[in-house]
Design a protein around this motif. Structure first.
Motif, PDB file in Angstrom:
ATOM      1  N   VAL A 174      31.814 -20.985  46.104  1.00  0.00           N
ATOM      2  CA  VAL A 174      30.390 -20.803  46.421  1.00  0.00           C
ATOM      3  C   VAL A 174      30.039 -19.315  46.366  1.00  0.00           C
ATOM      4  CG1 VAL A 174      28.785 -20.831  48.387  1.00  0.00           C
ATOM      5  CG2 VAL A 174      29.931 -22.920  47.700  1.00  0.00           C
ATOM      6  N   ASN A 175      30.888 -18.479  46.962  1.00  0.00           N
ATOM      7  CA  ASN A 175      30.616 -17.044  46.960  1.00  0.00           C
ATOM      8  C   ASN A 175      30.676 -16.449  45.556  1.00  0.00           C
ATOM      9  OD1 ASN A 175      30.121 -16.882  49.694  1.00  0.00           O
ATOM     10  ND2 ASN A 175      32.222 -16.383  50.213  1.00  0.00           N
ATOM     11  N   VAL A 176      31.643 -16.867  44.772  1.00  0.00           N
ATOM     12  CA  VAL A 176      31.765 -16.347  43.412  1.00  0.00           C
ATOM     13  C   VAL A 176      30.578 -16.802  42.560  1.00  0.00           C
ATOM     14  CG1 VAL A 176      33.163 -16.429  41.302  1.00  0.00           C
ATOM     15  CG2 VAL A 176      34.265 -16.092  43.516  1.00  0.00           C
ATOM     16  N   ALA A 177      30.227 -18.072  42.647  1.00  0.00           N
ATOM     17  CA  ALA A 177      29.086 -18.585  41.873  1.00  0.00           C
ATOM     18  C   ALA A 177      27.788 -17.908  42.313  1.00  0.00           C
ATOM     19  CB  ALA A 177      28.976 -20.101  42.040  1.00  0.00           C
ATOM     20  N   GLY A 178      27.594 -17.771  43.612  1.00  0.00           N
ATOM     21  CA  GLY A 178      26.384 -17.112  44.101  1.00  0.00           C
ATOM     22  C   GLY A 178      26.296 -15.666  43.653  1.00  0.00           C
ATOM     23  N   CYS A 179      27.419 -14.969  43.651  1.00  0.00           N
ATOM     24  CA  CYS A 179      27.421 -13.578  43.198  1.00  0.00           C
ATOM     25  C   CYS A 179      27.126 -13.478  41.702  1.00  0.00           C
ATOM     26  CB  CYS A 179      28.757 -12.919  43.538  1.00  0.00           C
ATOM     27  SG  CYS A 179      28.926 -12.566  45.302  1.00  0.00           S
ATOM     28  N   GLY A 208      16.814 -14.871  50.256  1.00  0.00           N
ATOM     29  CA  GLY A 208      16.762 -16.170  50.907  1.00  0.00           C
ATOM     30  C   GLY A 208      17.739 -17.178  50.339  1.00  0.00           C
ATOM     31  N   VAL A 209      17.458 -17.679  49.134  1.00  0.00           N
ATOM     32  CA  VAL A 209      18.278 -18.748  48.556  1.00  0.00           C
ATOM     33  C   VAL A 209      19.722 -18.290  48.355  1.00  0.00           C
ATOM     34  CG1 VAL A 209      18.602 -20.259  46.556  1.00  0.00           C
ATOM     35  CG2 VAL A 209      16.301 -19.874  47.447  1.00  0.00           C
ATOM     36  N   LEU A 210      19.913 -17.194  47.632  1.00  0.00           N
ATOM     37  CA  LEU A 210      21.289 -16.763  47.349  1.00  0.00           C
ATOM     38  C   LEU A 210      21.981 -16.181  48.571  1.00  0.00           C
ATOM     39  CD1 LEU A 210      20.782 -15.333  43.772  1.00  0.00           C
ATOM     40  CD2 LEU A 210      21.837 -17.502  44.441  1.00  0.00           C
ATOM     41  N   GLY A 211      21.208 -15.526  49.443  1.00  0.00           N
ATOM     42  CA  GLY A 211      21.794 -15.041  50.693  1.00  0.00           C
ATOM     43  C   GLY A 211      22.219 -16.178  51.599  1.00  0.00           C
ATOM     44  N   GLY A 212      21.465 -17.276  51.592  1.00  0.00           N
ATOM     45  CA  GLY A 212      21.837 -18.447  52.377  1.00  0.00           C
ATOM     46  C   GLY A 212      22.967 -19.237  51.736  1.00  0.00           C
ATOM     47  N   PHE A 213      23.025 -19.229  50.411  1.00  0.00           N
ATOM     48  CA  PHE A 213      24.057 -19.975  49.692  1.00  0.00           C
ATOM     49  C   PHE A 213      25.410 -19.277  49.780  1.00  0.00           C
ATOM     50  CE2 PHE A 213      26.213 -21.174  45.639  1.00  0.00           C
ATOM     51  CZ  PHE A 213      26.395 -22.520  45.934  1.00  0.00           C
ATOM     52  N   THR A 214      25.448 -17.979  49.463  1.00  0.00           N
ATOM     53  CA  THR A 214      26.707 -17.248  49.592  1.00  0.00           C
ATOM     54  C   THR A 214      26.988 -17.101  51.081  1.00  0.00           C
ATOM     55  OG1 THR A 214      25.568 -15.141  49.470  1.00  0.00           O
ATOM     56  CG2 THR A 214      26.485 -15.995  47.424  1.00  0.00           C
ATOM     57  N   THR A 215      28.217 -17.212  51.444  1.00  0.00           N
ATOM     58  CA  THR A 215      28.524 -17.349  52.854  1.00  0.00           C
ATOM     59  C   THR A 215      29.666 -16.445  53.273  1.00  0.00           C
ATOM     60  OG1 THR A 215      29.235 -18.913  54.526  1.00  0.00           O
ATOM     61  CG2 THR A 215      29.849 -19.434  52.274  1.00  0.00           C
ATOM     62  N   PHE A 216      29.367 -15.167  53.366  1.00  0.00           N
ATOM     63  CA  PHE A 216      30.412 -14.243  53.768  1.00  0.00           C
ATOM     64  C   PHE A 216      30.705 -14.324  55.261  1.00  0.00           C
ATOM     65  CE2 PHE A 216      29.496 -12.827  49.555  1.00  0.00           C
ATOM     66  CZ  PHE A 216      30.759 -12.543  49.072  1.00  0.00           C
ATOM     67  N   ALA A 245      32.355 -11.155  39.540  1.00  0.00           N
ATOM     68  CA  ALA A 245      31.322 -12.100  39.112  1.00  0.00           C
ATOM     69  C   ALA A 245      29.975 -11.400  38.962  1.00  0.00           C
ATOM     70  CB  ALA A 245      31.215 -13.254  40.109  1.00  0.00           C
ATOM     71  N   VAL A 246      29.611 -10.564  39.912  1.00  0.00           N
ATOM     72  CA  VAL A 246      28.343  -9.830  39.811  1.00  0.00           C
ATOM     73  C   VAL A 246      28.369  -8.929  38.581  1.00  0.00           C
ATOM     74  CG1 VAL A 246      26.906  -8.054  40.877  1.00  0.00           C
ATOM     75  CG2 VAL A 246      27.864  -9.858  42.278  1.00  0.00           C
ATOM     76  N   TRP A 247      29.424  -8.166  38.425  1.00  0.00           N
ATOM     77  CA  TRP A 247      29.526  -7.220  37.315  1.00  0.00           C
ATOM     78  C   TRP A 247      29.512  -7.938  35.970  1.00  0.00           C
ATOM     79  CZ3 TRP A 247      33.005  -6.002  33.418  1.00  0.00           C
ATOM     80  CH2 TRP A 247      32.805  -4.759  32.802  1.00  0.00           C
ATOM     81  N   CYS A 248      30.342  -8.964  35.831  1.00  0.00           N
ATOM     82  CA  CYS A 248      30.420  -9.686  34.549  1.00  0.00           C
ATOM     83  C   CYS A 248      29.106 -10.389  34.219  1.00  0.00           C
ATOM     84  CB  CYS A 248      31.555 -10.715  34.588  1.00  0.00           C
ATOM     85  SG  CYS A 248      33.199  -9.982  34.567  1.00  0.00           S
ATOM     86  N   ALA A 249      28.502 -11.020  35.221  1.00  0.00           N
ATOM     87  CA  ALA A 249      27.247 -11.738  34.971  1.00  0.00           C
ATOM     88  C   ALA A 249      26.125 -10.775  34.595  1.00  0.00           C
ATOM     89  CB  ALA A 249      26.860 -12.557  36.195  1.00  0.00           C
ATOM     90  N   ALA A 250      26.045  -9.655  35.278  1.00  0.00           N
ATOM     91  CA  ALA A 250      25.000  -8.670  34.948  1.00  0.00           C
ATOM     92  C   ALA A 250      25.214  -8.106  33.548  1.00  0.00           C
ATOM     93  CB  ALA A 250      24.984  -7.548  35.986  1.00  0.00           C
ATOM     94  N   ASN A 251      26.449  -7.748  33.219  1.00  0.00           N
ATOM     95  CA  ASN A 251      26.730  -7.204  31.884  1.00  0.00           C
ATOM     96  C   ASN A 251      26.521  -8.247  30.793  1.00  0.00           C
ATOM     97  OD1 ASN A 251      27.273  -4.501  32.407  1.00  0.00           O
ATOM     98  ND2 ASN A 251      29.330  -4.991  33.113  1.00  0.00           N
ATOM     99  N   ALA A 252      26.948  -9.479  31.029  1.00  0.00           N
ATOM    100  CA  ALA A 252      26.751 -10.535  30.036  1.00  0.00           C
ATOM    101  C   ALA A 252      25.259 -10.792  29.826  1.00  0.00           C
ATOM    102  CB  ALA A 252      27.452 -11.815  30.483  1.00  0.00           C
ATOM    103  N   THR A 253      24.480 -10.781  30.893  1.00  0.00           N
ATOM    104  CA  THR A 253      23.037 -10.987  30.768  1.00  0.00           C
ATOM    105  C   THR A 253      22.404  -9.861  29.966  1.00  0.00           C
ATOM    106  OG1 THR A 253      23.031 -12.136  32.892  1.00  0.00           O
ATOM    107  CG2 THR A 253      20.905 -11.358  32.076  1.00  0.00           C
TER     108      THR A 253
END
Length: 165
Positions: free
Chosen positions: A75-80, A107-115, A148-156
């Motif tokens: 969940v955390n990896v997907a949300g990131c 809201g949505v992603l902060g609630g979904f990711t669960t640190f 996940a954040v880095w790869c997704a941002a760069n891929a986008t």
């Protein structure tokens, strides 16, 4: 420090002067409630959606006592990863409404990711005498979430650059 035999005489007080000026409310609040109210509302609504989705994942994929908390990790990896894509899109592509980022990002992603659950899972593993699993989970989640954040941002960004050609 005062010399030993000196008397302190208080200064006269003007009866019309406010003795506690700092206790008064400022004449104008920096951000009135009418501006912040919608932001608070969309963060709360988005948080309810994200937390409900995360809870659904935990119901559908329970973790055995002492087991590795795979649902929280993914969940955390997907949300990131979604955060990485979203931030590029609203920063570089769309002229988003001012409430989109608080609603979806906070809201949505902060609630979904669960640190917070991540921290509880680590404590649960330590209390269950699984320190190696706790350490592996601690490190794996951190590395995969940041990647996940880095790869997704760069891929986008690359996809957007490729589409513009």
């Amino acid at each position: 420090m005062r010399p030993p035999h000196t008397e302190v005489v208080p200064e006269p007080v003007d009866p019309d002067e406010d003795p506690y000026p700092s206790a008064r409310r400022p004449a104008r609040l920096p951000r009135p409630w009418r501006e912040q109210g919608p932001v608070v509302a969309v963060v709360a609504a988005g948080g309810a959606i994200g937390a409900s989705a995360r809870y659904a994942v935990s119901l559908g994929w329970p973790v055995a006592p002492g087991g590795f908390p795979w649902p929280t990790l993914w969940v955390n990896v997907a949300g990131c990863a979604v955060i990485g894509v979203f931030m590029v899109l609203i920063s570089d592509v769309w002229q988003a409404h001012r409430l989109v980022r608080p609603f979806f990002g906070t809201g949505v992603l902060g609630g979904f990711t669960t640190f917070s659950t991540y921290a509880v899972d680590i404590q649960r593993l330590i209390d269950g005498r699984e320190p190696r699993t706790a350490l592996a989970y601690l490190a794996t989640t951190l590395v995969l979430a940041l990647a996940a954040v880095w790869c997704a941002a760069n891929a986008t960004r690359r996809v957007l650059t490729w589409r513009q050609r």
